[in-house]
Design a protein around this motif. Structure first.
Motif, PDB file in Angstrom:
ATOM      1  N   ALA A   1      11.174  -7.026   3.147  1.00  0.00           N
ATOM      2  CA  ALA A   1      11.932  -6.025   3.240  1.00  0.00           C
ATOM      3  C   ALA A   1      13.305  -6.167   2.597  1.00  0.00           C
ATOM      4  CB  ALA A   1      12.084  -5.136   4.037  1.00  0.00           C
ATOM      5  N   GLN A   2      13.519  -7.277   2.074  1.00  0.00           N
ATOM      6  CA  GLN A   2      14.893  -7.607   1.369  1.00  0.00           C
ATOM      7  C   GLN A   2      14.877  -7.054  -0.013  1.00  0.00           C
ATOM      8  OE1 GLN A   2      16.125 -11.722   1.260  1.00  0.00           O
ATOM      9  NE2 GLN A   2      15.073 -12.288   3.173  1.00  0.00           N
ATOM     10  N   LYS A   3      13.771  -6.812  -0.748  1.00  0.00           N
ATOM     11  CA  LYS A   3      13.765  -5.957  -1.849  1.00  0.00           C
ATOM     12  C   LYS A   3      12.847  -4.634  -1.651  1.00  0.00           C
ATOM     13  CE  LYS A   3      12.047  -6.410  -6.649  1.00  0.00           C
ATOM     14  NZ  LYS A   3      11.446  -7.407  -7.526  1.00  0.00           N
ATOM     15  N   LYS A   4      13.462  -3.750  -2.125  1.00  0.00           N
ATOM     16  CA  LYS A   4      12.792  -2.202  -1.733  1.00  0.00           C
ATOM     17  C   LYS A   4      12.672  -1.632  -3.148  1.00  0.00           C
ATOM     18  CE  LYS A   4      14.610  -2.013   2.868  1.00  0.00           C
ATOM     19  NZ  LYS A   4      15.406  -1.287   3.925  1.00  0.00           N
ATOM     20  N   GLY A   5      11.883  -0.634  -3.134  1.00  0.00           N
ATOM     21  CA  GLY A   5      11.682   0.008  -4.411  1.00  0.00           C
ATOM     22  C   GLY A   5      10.601   1.300  -4.211  1.00  0.00           C
ATOM     23  N   THR A   6       9.932   1.723  -5.220  1.00  0.00           N
ATOM     24  CA  THR A   6       9.081   2.657  -5.356  1.00  0.00           C
ATOM     25  C   THR A   6       7.928   2.280  -6.132  1.00  0.00           C
ATOM     26  OG1 THR A   6      10.593   4.365  -4.421  1.00  0.00           O
ATOM     27  CG2 THR A   6       8.483   5.135  -5.543  1.00  0.00           C
ATOM     28  N   ILE A   7       6.729   2.425  -6.084  1.00  0.00           N
ATOM     29  CA  ILE A   7       5.742   2.288  -6.850  1.00  0.00           C
ATOM     30  C   ILE A   7       5.115   3.656  -6.996  1.00  0.00           C
ATOM     31  CG2 ILE A   7       3.628   1.182  -7.594  1.00  0.00           C
ATOM     32  CD1 ILE A   7       4.596  -1.239  -6.113  1.00  0.00           C
ATOM     33  N   ILE A   8       5.315   4.271  -8.120  1.00  0.00           N
ATOM     34  CA  ILE A   8       4.754   5.617  -8.145  1.00  0.00           C
ATOM     35  C   ILE A   8       3.278   5.754  -7.947  1.00  0.00           C
ATOM     36  CG2 ILE A   8       4.418   7.675  -9.670  1.00  0.00           C
ATOM     37  CD1 ILE A   8       7.147   6.633 -11.071  1.00  0.00           C
ATOM     38  N   ASP A   9       2.818   6.802  -7.059  1.00  0.00           N
ATOM     39  CA  ASP A   9       1.506   6.941  -6.837  1.00  0.00           C
ATOM     40  C   ASP A   9       0.785   5.824  -5.947  1.00  0.00           C
ATOM     41  OD1 ASP A   9      -0.274   9.117  -6.643  1.00  0.00           O
ATOM     42  OD2 ASP A   9      -1.161   8.725  -8.687  1.00  0.00           O
ATOM     43  N   LYS A  10       1.667   4.759  -5.240  1.00  0.00           N
ATOM     44  CA  LYS A  10       0.952   3.748  -4.751  1.00  0.00           C
ATOM     45  C   LYS A  10       0.204   4.187  -3.629  1.00  0.00           C
ATOM     46  CE  LYS A  10       3.483   0.813  -2.217  1.00  0.00           C
ATOM     47  NZ  LYS A  10       2.938   0.607  -0.812  1.00  0.00           N
ATOM     48  N   GLY A  11       0.579   5.227  -2.854  1.00  0.00           N
ATOM     49  CA  GLY A  11      -0.065   5.706  -1.724  1.00  0.00           C
ATOM     50  C   GLY A  11      -1.424   6.037  -1.910  1.00  0.00           C
ATOM     51  N   ARG A  12      -1.600   6.859  -3.099  1.00  0.00           N
ATOM     52  CA  ARG A  12      -2.805   7.239  -3.430  1.00  0.00           C
ATOM     53  C   ARG A  12      -3.916   6.181  -3.581  1.00  0.00           C
ATOM     54  NH1 ARG A  12      -5.692   7.858  -7.890  1.00  0.00           N
ATOM     55  NH2 ARG A  12      -3.682   7.700  -9.123  1.00  0.00           N
ATOM     56  N   MET A  13      -3.270   5.317  -4.595  1.00  0.00           N
ATOM     57  CA  MET A  13      -4.106   4.235  -5.076  1.00  0.00           C
ATOM     58  C   MET A  13      -4.529   3.213  -4.013  1.00  0.00           C
ATOM     59  SD  MET A  13      -2.270   3.723  -8.879  1.00  0.00           S
ATOM     60  CE  MET A  13      -0.733   3.343  -8.251  1.00  0.00           C
ATOM     61  N   ASN A  14      -3.558   2.866  -3.394  1.00  0.00           N
ATOM     62  CA  ASN A  14      -4.004   1.878  -2.036  1.00  0.00           C
ATOM     63  C   ASN A  14      -4.728   2.398  -1.232  1.00  0.00           C
ATOM     64  OD1 ASN A  14      -2.515  -0.359  -3.331  1.00  0.00           O
ATOM     65  ND2 ASN A  14      -0.825  -0.219  -1.686  1.00  0.00           N
ATOM     66  N   CYS A  15      -4.687   3.884  -0.771  1.00  0.00           N
ATOM     67  CA  CYS A  15      -5.638   4.421   0.068  1.00  0.00           C
ATOM     68  C   CYS A  15      -6.944   4.619  -0.545  1.00  0.00           C
ATOM     69  CB  CYS A  15      -5.129   5.971   0.098  1.00  0.00           C
ATOM     70  SG  CYS A  15      -6.211   6.889   1.600  1.00  0.00           S
ATOM     71  N   GLY A  16      -7.112   4.774  -1.737  1.00  0.00           N
ATOM     72  CA  GLY A  16      -8.413   4.915  -2.620  1.00  0.00           C
ATOM     73  C   GLY A  16      -9.148   3.561  -2.584  1.00  0.00           C
ATOM     74  N   ILE A  17      -8.285   2.533  -2.639  1.00  0.00           N
ATOM     75  CA  ILE A  17      -8.747   1.132  -2.730  1.00  0.00           C
ATOM     76  C   ILE A  17      -9.345   0.804  -1.584  1.00  0.00           C
ATOM     77  CG2 ILE A  17      -8.272  -1.278  -3.202  1.00  0.00           C
ATOM     78  CD1 ILE A  17      -6.520  -0.100  -5.594  1.00  0.00           C
ATOM     79  N   SER A  18      -8.528   0.769  -0.417  1.00  0.00           N
ATOM     80  CA  SER A  18      -8.683   0.569   0.785  1.00  0.00           C
ATOM     81  C   SER A  18     -10.020   1.090   1.300  1.00  0.00           C
ATOM     82  CB  SER A  18      -7.627   0.630   1.866  1.00  0.00           C
ATOM     83  OG  SER A  18      -6.577  -0.073   1.397  1.00  0.00           O
ATOM     84  N   SER A  19      -9.955   2.445   0.921  1.00  0.00           N
ATOM     85  CA  SER A  19     -11.351   3.296   1.599  1.00  0.00           C
ATOM     86  C   SER A  19     -12.367   2.822   1.076  1.00  0.00           C
ATOM     87  CB  SER A  19     -11.037   4.787   1.148  1.00  0.00           C
ATOM     88  OG  SER A  19      -9.561   5.386   1.905  1.00  0.00           O
ATOM     89  N   LYS A  20     -12.605   2.642  -0.108  1.00  0.00           N
ATOM     90  CA  LYS A  20     -13.574   2.041  -0.941  1.00  0.00           C
ATOM     91  C   LYS A  20     -14.164   0.668  -0.296  1.00  0.00           C
ATOM     92  CE  LYS A  20     -15.674   5.388  -3.418  1.00  0.00           C
ATOM     93  NZ  LYS A  20     -16.822   6.093  -2.971  1.00  0.00           N
ATOM     94  N   LEU A  21     -13.171  -0.115  -0.208  1.00  0.00           N
ATOM     95  CA  LEU A  21     -13.397  -1.469   0.396  1.00  0.00           C
ATOM     96  C   LEU A  21     -14.179  -1.353   1.836  1.00  0.00           C
ATOM     97  CD1 LEU A  21     -10.884  -3.784  -1.362  1.00  0.00           C
ATOM     98  CD2 LEU A  21     -13.086  -3.388  -2.052  1.00  0.00           C
ATOM     99  N   PHE A  22     -13.467  -0.587   2.682  1.00  0.00           N
ATOM    100  CA  PHE A  22     -13.826  -0.503   4.032  1.00  0.00           C
ATOM    101  C   PHE A  22     -15.144  -0.014   4.216  1.00  0.00           C
ATOM    102  CE2 PHE A  22      -8.892  -0.012   5.724  1.00  0.00           C
ATOM    103  CZ  PHE A  22      -9.267  -1.408   6.018  1.00  0.00           C
TER     104      PHE A  22
END
Length: 252
Positions: free
Chosen positions: A38-59
């Motif tokens: 957490a020393q470097k912080k920022g925002t990746i636009i739409d990351k939440g949707r993409m990571n949720c989608g990737i994780s859900s399909k893999l799970f």
């Protein structure tokens, strides 16, 4: 979001909420991005949707292969309903190719293919910097029982084989990745957290350039740019590959 939902925990990448069912929690994936503890912080636009989608399909795919996970369903594109578990304070890292801290700590050259997968345990403790654990330290701190460690190690290697094959079909190399496990009310060990470009090192198998091949959070860590494009490409390849697999099975 239901009025019955109350914030239970907020981490760097997700917020966990209670639901009307104490056995079920709601995970909200955030667009926030952090690196270097957490020393470097920022925002990746739409990351939440993409990571949720990737994780859900893999799970879901891992569940079909006999791996028990906390995944239930997706009420929204960036939310995941999950089984409530007590997370073991361990980050389980599986490495297939030398990268990151393994290179820094051992002198192995980046990209060295390991003779066999390496399973490492780290203490999930931000204030201590998530240190690498020996087995004796793990047991000294009472972070898990020997039986749990044996089970987790076996599961991690099994998951690695399955994920390697999934990503291979996506023309992606699974370099290494982090897993977390939890214990449910029946004392079952379930795969938890997420599996995404935030928690995996992924290289485009068709690309040889050491920067252009990166398809994971290293693009954010190293200021390589095009972070959102890389995450979206991973999501699209996974969705297409799994959809093709489902069609092939349906036609068989």
């Amino acid at each position: 979001m239901s009025i019955d939902c109350q914030k239970l925990y907020e981490g760097k990448a997700k917020i966990l909420y209670t639901t009307e069912d104490p056995e079920i929690l709601l995970t909200d994936f955030k667009d926030d991005a952090t690196a270097f503890n957490a020393q470097k912080k920022g925002t990746i636009i739409d990351k939440g949707r993409m990571n949720c989608g990737i994780s859900s399909k893999l799970f879901q795919t891992l569940e079909l292969q006999g791996i028990k996970t906390h995944f239930i369903d997706n009420p929204t594109p960036n939310q995941m309903r999950v089984r409530a578990v007590k997370i073991l304070p361990l980050e389980v890292v599986v490495r297939n190719i030398a990268a990151g801290s393994l290179c820094k700590q051992t002198g192995l050259e980046l990209g060295t293919v390991l003779p066999q997968p390496l399973v490492e345990f780290y203490y999930k403790n931000d204030s201590l910097g998530d240190p690498l654990l020996t087995s004796d330290r793990l047991y000294l701190l009472n972070l898990a029982t020997p039986e749990q460690v044996d089970t987790i190690t076996h599961l991690a290697l099994q998951i690695n084989k399955l994920l390697q094959e999934i990503f291979r079909q996506c023309d992606i190399i699974l370099v290494d990745f982090k897993l977390e496990f939890g214990v449910d009310s029946q004392q079952q060990i379930l795969l938890a957290d997420e599996i995404s470009p935030d928690t995996c090192r992924l290289w485009d198998a068709s690309e040889t350039d050491p920067n252009r091949r990166v398809m994971d959070k290293d693009r954010f860590r190293k200021d390589l740019g095009n972070v959102e494009d890389a995450y979206q490409e991973v999501l699209q390849r996974i969705l297409q590959t799994i959809e093709q697999q489902n069609q092939n099975q349906a036609n068989y």
